[in-house]
Write a protein that holds these residues in place. Structure first.
Motif, PDB file in Angstrom:
ATOM      1  N   LEU A  59       0.858  -1.176  -0.100  1.00  0.00           N
ATOM      2  CA  LEU A  59      -0.063  -0.060  -0.023  1.00  0.00           C
ATOM      3  C   LEU A  59       0.873   1.260   0.117  1.00  0.00           C
ATOM      4  O   LEU A  59       1.964   1.167   0.451  1.00  0.00           O
ATOM      5  N   SER A  60       0.331   2.274  -0.682  1.00  0.00           N
ATOM      6  CA  SER A  60       1.065   3.425  -0.713  1.00  0.00           C
ATOM      7  C   SER A  60       0.226   4.475  -0.563  1.00  0.00           C
ATOM      8  O   SER A  60      -1.176   4.667  -0.248  1.00  0.00           O
ATOM      9  N   GLY A  61       0.587   5.845  -0.085  1.00  0.00           N
ATOM     10  CA  GLY A  61       0.087   6.973  -0.145  1.00  0.00           C
ATOM     11  C   GLY A  61      -0.507   7.228   1.531  1.00  0.00           C
ATOM     12  O   GLY A  61      -0.103   6.350   2.376  1.00  0.00           O
ATOM     13  N   PRO A  62      -1.100   7.928   1.987  1.00  0.00           N
ATOM     14  CA  PRO A  62      -1.486   8.320   3.376  1.00  0.00           C
ATOM     15  C   PRO A  62      -2.561   7.074   3.754  1.00  0.00           C
ATOM     16  O   PRO A  62      -3.465   6.688   2.850  1.00  0.00           O
ATOM     17  N   MET A  63      -2.820   7.172   5.048  1.00  0.00           N
ATOM     18  CA  MET A  63      -3.581   6.469   5.537  1.00  0.00           C
ATOM     19  C   MET A  63      -5.047   7.075   6.143  1.00  0.00           C
ATOM     20  O   MET A  63      -4.702   8.416   6.608  1.00  0.00           O
ATOM     21  N   VAL A  64      -6.074   6.575   5.621  1.00  0.00           N
ATOM     22  CA  VAL A  64      -7.405   7.401   6.167  1.00  0.00           C
ATOM     23  C   VAL A  64      -8.151   6.576   6.806  1.00  0.00           C
ATOM     24  O   VAL A  64      -8.488   5.367   6.344  1.00  0.00           O
ATOM     25  N   VAL A  65      -8.505   7.107   8.095  1.00  0.00           N
ATOM     26  CA  VAL A  65      -9.691   6.247   8.899  1.00  0.00           C
ATOM     27  C   VAL A  65     -11.184   6.481   8.334  1.00  0.00           C
ATOM     28  O   VAL A  65     -11.497   7.521   8.202  1.00  0.00           O
ATOM     29  N   ALA A  66     -11.595   5.547   7.687  1.00  0.00           N
ATOM     30  CA  ALA A  66     -12.992   5.512   6.976  1.00  0.00           C
ATOM     31  C   ALA A  66     -13.806   5.325   7.943  1.00  0.00           C
ATOM     32  O   ALA A  66     -15.081   6.252   7.796  1.00  0.00           O
ATOM     33  N   GLU A  67     -14.149   4.536   8.675  1.00  0.00           N
ATOM     34  CA  GLU A  67     -15.171   4.142   9.733  1.00  0.00           C
ATOM     35  C   GLU A  67     -14.783   3.729  11.239  1.00  0.00           C
ATOM     36  O   GLU A  67     -13.695   3.276  11.363  1.00  0.00           O
ATOM     37  N   VAL A  68     -15.448   4.266  12.097  1.00  0.00           N
ATOM     38  CA  VAL A  68     -15.543   3.961  13.310  1.00  0.00           C
ATOM     39  C   VAL A  68     -16.590   3.362  13.734  1.00  0.00           C
ATOM     40  O   VAL A  68     -17.599   3.737  13.855  1.00  0.00           O
ATOM     41  N   ILE A  69     -16.318   2.026  14.295  1.00  0.00           N
ATOM     42  CA  ILE A  69     -17.764   1.248  14.757  1.00  0.00           C
ATOM     43  C   ILE A  69     -17.518   0.763  16.115  1.00  0.00           C
ATOM     44  O   ILE A  69     -16.684  -0.040  16.085  1.00  0.00           O
ATOM     45  N   ARG A  70     -18.652   0.763  17.068  1.00  0.00           N
ATOM     46  CA  ARG A  70     -18.284   0.254  18.322  1.00  0.00           C
ATOM     47  C   ARG A  70     -19.375  -1.139  18.201  1.00  0.00           C
ATOM     48  O   ARG A  70     -20.546  -1.068  17.755  1.00  0.00           O
ATOM     49  N   THR A  71     -18.771  -2.255  18.791  1.00  0.00           N
ATOM     50  CA  THR A  71     -19.572  -3.434  19.176  1.00  0.00           C
ATOM     51  C   THR A  71     -20.499  -3.082  20.145  1.00  0.00           C
ATOM     52  O   THR A  71     -20.443  -1.996  21.103  1.00  0.00           O
ATOM     53  N   TRP A  72     -21.846  -3.860  20.102  1.00  0.00           N
ATOM     54  CA  TRP A  72     -23.083  -3.400  20.859  1.00  0.00           C
ATOM     55  C   TRP A  72     -23.545  -4.750  21.266  1.00  0.00           C
ATOM     56  O   TRP A  72     -23.554  -5.754  20.666  1.00  0.00           O
ATOM     57  N   GLU A  73     -24.353  -4.855  22.507  1.00  0.00           N
ATOM     58  CA  GLU A  73     -24.843  -5.998  22.864  1.00  0.00           C
ATOM     59  C   GLU A  73     -26.232  -6.183  22.364  1.00  0.00           C
ATOM     60  O   GLU A  73     -27.016  -5.197  22.745  1.00  0.00           O
ATOM     61  N   PHE A  74     -26.564  -7.106  21.716  1.00  0.00           N
ATOM     62  CA  PHE A  74     -28.017  -7.567  21.120  1.00  0.00           C
ATOM     63  C   PHE A  74     -28.907  -7.979  22.095  1.00  0.00           C
ATOM     64  O   PHE A  74     -29.773  -7.267  22.405  1.00  0.00           O
ATOM     65  N   GLU A  75     -28.581  -9.069  22.592  1.00  0.00           N
ATOM     66  CA  GLU A  75     -29.378  -9.678  23.595  1.00  0.00           C
ATOM     67  C   GLU A  75     -28.352 -10.811  24.272  1.00  0.00           C
ATOM     68  O   GLU A  75     -27.599 -11.511  23.574  1.00  0.00           O
ATOM     69  N   ASP A  76     -28.723 -11.150  25.701  1.00  0.00           N
ATOM     70  CA  ASP A  76     -27.954 -12.345  26.390  1.00  0.00           C
ATOM     71  C   ASP A  76     -26.578 -12.217  26.184  1.00  0.00           C
ATOM     72  O   ASP A  76     -25.931 -13.318  25.728  1.00  0.00           O
TER      73      ASP A  76
END
Length: 230
Positions: A59-76
């Motif tokens: 890979l070349s070029g700058p790094m870009v943070v495209a997405e930020v996602i947190r896990t979450w509790e669905f049930e149980d």
């Protein structure tokens, strides 16, 4: 051209995935530290691929943070893991050979990580640890089965071997067999609040195998230290 990084907060750690390099990641309890570790992780990943005879374009070029996602509790207590935009495109037939090589490399690493261990060492749960080395291996192959099950591609759970090494051998052969079917899964689906695609299944499997290989190697170091002191 910039390459993207996708961040996932998983309980007490941040995982920075590099979608263009399946299985490449950096992790740290602090978000910014995980991001800063990505260039080094990319370099290590490319060296790892080279060591396994896999030709991967860097890979070349700058790094870009495209997405930020947190896990979450669905049930149980079920934790819903990230589905990134990069997980959505279907797996192309021309990518299957690369995924095959990556699955073979991670399998070889896992086998090498437990090579030479006896039953007592493999089954010993060290203080402060959740699993023994055998337990980690069991978790890895059962997770691979579960990922495939999300897409309706798994065999019956009753067919899972009880022995971790046999289980790893079995799921490895089966995953390689199912690669062409993964390329045919062009849609995404949601189960128990979590969205899945063929590309996500492969991303998570490769990341999971590489992450737990390192865990096993660290447990072996602890075992060796304990044996030296005794």
């Amino acid at each position: 051209m910039a390459y993207i990084v996708c961040l996932e907060e998983d309980q007490d750690r941040w995982i920075a995935h590099v979608p263009d390099l399946p299985g490449c990641y950096a992790k740290h309890p602090q978000r910014e530290v995980a991001v800063q570790a990505v260039p080094e992780a990319v370099s290590a990943y490319l060296d790892w691929c080279q060591g396994h005879g896999i030709r991967i374009t860097g890979l070349s070029g700058p790094m870009v943070v495209a997405e930020v996602i947190r896990t979450w509790e669905f049930e149980d207590g079920y934790q819903v893991n990230a589905f990134f935009a990069a997980d959505r495109p279907p797996v192309m037939e021309q990518e299957l050979r690369e995924y095959q090589l990556l699955l073979e490399a991670t399998y070889k690493d896992l086998k090498g990580a437990v090579e030479g261990l006896g039953p007592e060492e493999e089954g010993r749960v060290l203080p402060g640890e959740r699993w023994s080395i055998g337990g980690v291996l069991d978790h890895v192959f059962r997770s691979d089965w579960w990922y495939l099950d999300r897409l309706g591609l798994a065999f019956s759970e009753r067919e899972l071997p009880g022995d971790p090494r046999a289980g790893l051998d079995h799921i490895q052969a089966y995953m390689l067999q199912q690669l062409p079917q993964l390329a045919k899964r062009v849609n995404v689906l949601t189960l128990a609040g979590e969205t899945w695609s063929a590309r996500k299944v492969l991303r998570r499997s490769l990341w999971h195998r590489r992450d737990h290989t390192q865990q096993i190697l660290k447990l072996r170091q602890r075992l060796s230290g304990r044996e030296t002191r005794s």
